[in-house]
Structure formats: C-alpha cells, structure tokens
Design a protein around this motif. Sequence first.
Motif, PDB file in Angstrom:
ATOM      1  N   ASP A   1      43.192  61.001  40.100  1.00 37.27           N
ATOM      2  CA  ASP A   1      44.274  60.024  40.006  1.00 37.27           C
ATOM      3  C   ASP A   1      43.706  58.666  40.412  1.00 37.27           C
ATOM      4  N   VAL A   2      43.731  57.713  39.475  1.00 38.00           N
ATOM      5  CA  VAL A   2      43.157  56.388  39.703  1.00 38.00           C
ATOM      6  C   VAL A   2      44.236  55.327  39.510  1.00 38.00           C
ATOM      7  N   THR A   3      44.255  54.351  40.403  1.00 37.15           N
ATOM      8  CA  THR A   3      45.124  53.186  40.254  1.00 37.15           C
ATOM      9  C   THR A   3      44.253  51.942  40.180  1.00 37.15           C
ATOM     10  N   VAL A   4      44.420  51.173  39.113  1.00 32.94           N
ATOM     11  CA  VAL A   4      43.743  49.889  38.953  1.00 32.94           C
ATOM     12  C   VAL A   4      44.684  48.823  39.503  1.00 32.94           C
ATOM     13  N   ILE A   5      44.136  47.900  40.281  1.00 31.29           N
ATOM     14  CA  ILE A   5      44.931  46.864  40.924  1.00 31.29           C
ATOM     15  C   ILE A   5      44.493  45.512  40.389  1.00 31.29           C
ATOM     16  N   CYS A   6      45.361  44.885  39.582  1.00 30.66           N
ATOM     17  CA  CYS A   6      45.044  43.586  39.000  1.00 30.66           C
ATOM     18  C   CYS A   6      46.287  42.984  38.353  1.00 30.66           C
ATOM     19  N   GLU A   7      46.263  41.700  38.141  1.00 37.71           N
ATOM     20  CA  GLU A   7      47.307  41.048  37.350  1.00 37.71           C
ATOM     21  C   GLU A   7      46.948  41.135  35.867  1.00 37.71           C
ATOM     22  N   ARG A   8      45.690  40.916  35.579  1.00 39.53           N
ATOM     23  CA  ARG A   8      45.165  40.976  34.223  1.00 39.53           C
ATOM     24  C   ARG A   8      43.750  41.514  34.299  1.00 39.53           C
ATOM     25  N   PRO A   9      43.249  42.197  33.306  1.00 43.69           N
ATOM     26  CA  PRO A   9      43.874  42.493  32.022  1.00 43.69           C
ATOM     27  C   PRO A   9      44.915  43.596  32.151  1.00 43.69           C
ATOM     28  N   LYS A  10      45.709  43.757  31.136  1.00 46.62           N
ATOM     29  CA  LYS A  10      46.680  44.841  31.093  1.00 46.62           C
ATOM     30  C   LYS A  10      45.924  46.152  30.864  1.00 46.62           C
ATOM     31  N   VAL A  11      46.180  47.111  31.706  1.00 43.69           N
ATOM     32  CA  VAL A  11      45.464  48.390  31.670  1.00 43.69           C
ATOM     33  C   VAL A  11      46.123  49.378  30.705  1.00 43.69           C
ATOM     34  N   GLY A  12      47.438  49.365  30.627  1.00 49.12           N
ATOM     35  CA  GLY A  12      48.185  50.345  29.839  1.00 49.12           C
ATOM     36  C   GLY A  12      47.655  50.598  28.443  1.00 49.12           C
ATOM     37  N   PRO A  13      47.353  49.552  27.669  1.00 47.98           N
ATOM     38  CA  PRO A  13      46.874  49.786  26.307  1.00 47.98           C
ATOM     39  C   PRO A  13      45.531  50.525  26.235  1.00 47.98           C
TER      40      PRO A  13
ATOM     41  N   GLY B   1      47.287  37.901  47.276  1.00 52.16           N
ATOM     42  CA  GLY B   1      45.908  38.257  47.531  1.00 52.16           C
ATOM     43  C   GLY B   1      44.962  37.898  46.399  1.00 52.16           C
ATOM     44  N   PHE B   2      43.699  38.317  46.532  1.00 55.30           N
ATOM     45  CA  PHE B   2      42.674  37.941  45.557  1.00 55.30           C
ATOM     46  C   PHE B   2      42.968  38.487  44.165  1.00 55.30           C
ATOM     47  N   THR B   3      43.539  39.699  44.081  1.00 56.51           N
ATOM     48  CA  THR B   3      43.868  40.215  42.752  1.00 56.51           C
ATOM     49  C   THR B   3      45.043  39.450  42.162  1.00 56.51           C
ATOM     50  N   GLY B   4      45.998  39.096  42.984  1.00 54.36           N
ATOM     51  CA  GLY B   4      47.159  38.347  42.524  1.00 54.36           C
ATOM     52  C   GLY B   4      46.817  36.955  42.031  1.00 54.36           C
ATOM     53  N   ARG B   5      45.800  36.382  42.649  1.00 56.18           N
ATOM     54  CA  ARG B   5      45.340  35.052  42.224  1.00 56.18           C
ATOM     55  C   ARG B   5      44.388  35.120  41.035  1.00 56.18           C
ATOM     56  N   GLY B   6      44.089  36.334  40.569  1.00 58.55           N
ATOM     57  CA  GLY B   6      43.205  36.490  39.427  1.00 58.55           C
ATOM     58  C   GLY B   6      41.739  36.272  39.753  1.00 58.55           C
ATOM     59  N   GLU B   7      41.362  36.491  41.006  1.00 57.86           N
ATOM     60  CA  GLU B   7      39.974  36.290  41.435  1.00 57.86           C
ATOM     61  C   GLU B   7      39.119  37.538  41.254  1.00 57.86           C
ATOM     62  N   GLY B   8      39.757  38.687  41.078  1.00 56.14           N
ATOM     63  CA  GLY B   8      38.997  39.925  40.953  1.00 56.14           C
ATOM     64  C   GLY B   8      39.901  41.086  40.621  1.00 56.14           C
ATOM     65  N   ILE B   9      39.303  42.252  40.650  1.00 50.95           N
ATOM     66  CA  ILE B   9      39.974  43.490  40.272  1.00 50.95           C
ATOM     67  C   ILE B   9      39.558  44.585  41.246  1.00 50.95           C
TER      68      ILE B   9
END
Length: 163
Positions: free
Chosen positions: A101-113, A144-152
Amino acid sequence: MSNPLNIRIGQGFDVHAFGDGDHIMLGGVRVPHERGVLAHSDGDVVLHALCDAMLGALALGDIGRHFPPSDDRWKGADSRAFVRHCDALIGERGWRVGNVDVTVICERPKVGPHADAMRACVAEDLRIDQDAVSIKATTTEKLGFTGRGEGIAAQAVVLLVRA
C-alpha cells in the motif's frame, strides 16, 4: 523468539525535491511533469519508499545501505532494479510480499491517471497479483514543501508472508 503468525510488516518513506526536467518516475512509470526530481538514481519516490518498507520488514537496513548515492553504479539507475533486488533478498530469507500500500504525497502531478500503470509495474516486479498493490495519492492542502510544489514524497507499507 519465533513469529507464530509468519508475517512481517514494514513501512518506508521517501522524498525528493523538484529540479529541472520534463517528467518524474513514479512506480516505474514515466509521468509527464513540468519539473524533474533531484536524485542520484531516477528518483522514483514510490519505489524507494517500497524498498525501504521491504527491507525494514526484515530489519535489513534501508535503501541507502544497499544502493548508496556515493556509488556511481546507481547514478541514474532504474529504481525497478532496486525493487527486484529487494524482492530477491526477502525471497532468499524465505519470505514473499503479500501486499503493498503506497501513498504519494504531492499537489502535482496528478497520480490517479497513472495509478493502474504503476500498480502493474510493481506487481510485475514483485511477482504478485495487481490487486495486491495499492497506489493512491493525497495532497497536503498546499501546506509544507509538497504543498508549495517544491517536491514530492511517498510512504509505503508492505506485508511479508512466509514463502
């Protein structure tokens, strides 16, 4: 002391900052993105977190111990090779992956597709059914850093069972 249930659980976490590039690797899949990641290997946070979970379940250290960034053999390496190596290590010890079970944490890119393609890659490398692999994503609501689009980032949990 033995483990009467013949199961082990491991968890892993990985993070990479965004840098120059036009794609990122997630779960073995090339995902178009306006940025790349800063990493020694291909920087696949999904597979790195998965490797740490697999290694952790058997107290075999972490991904940095097995694939140190100081070793040029791993520069630009395909992280699917890391997963297959970790799978071989656990197999040698009489274990196999039950589910992931993996969760990716990011605003972008969209993971679903891309989630089904990632599930297929992970299942293939671990030699398990695709329905034993969960890939999902969440945002941090722009915090945080993921929310600001600085990383994933990604976190993974794996269940190992006796082979």
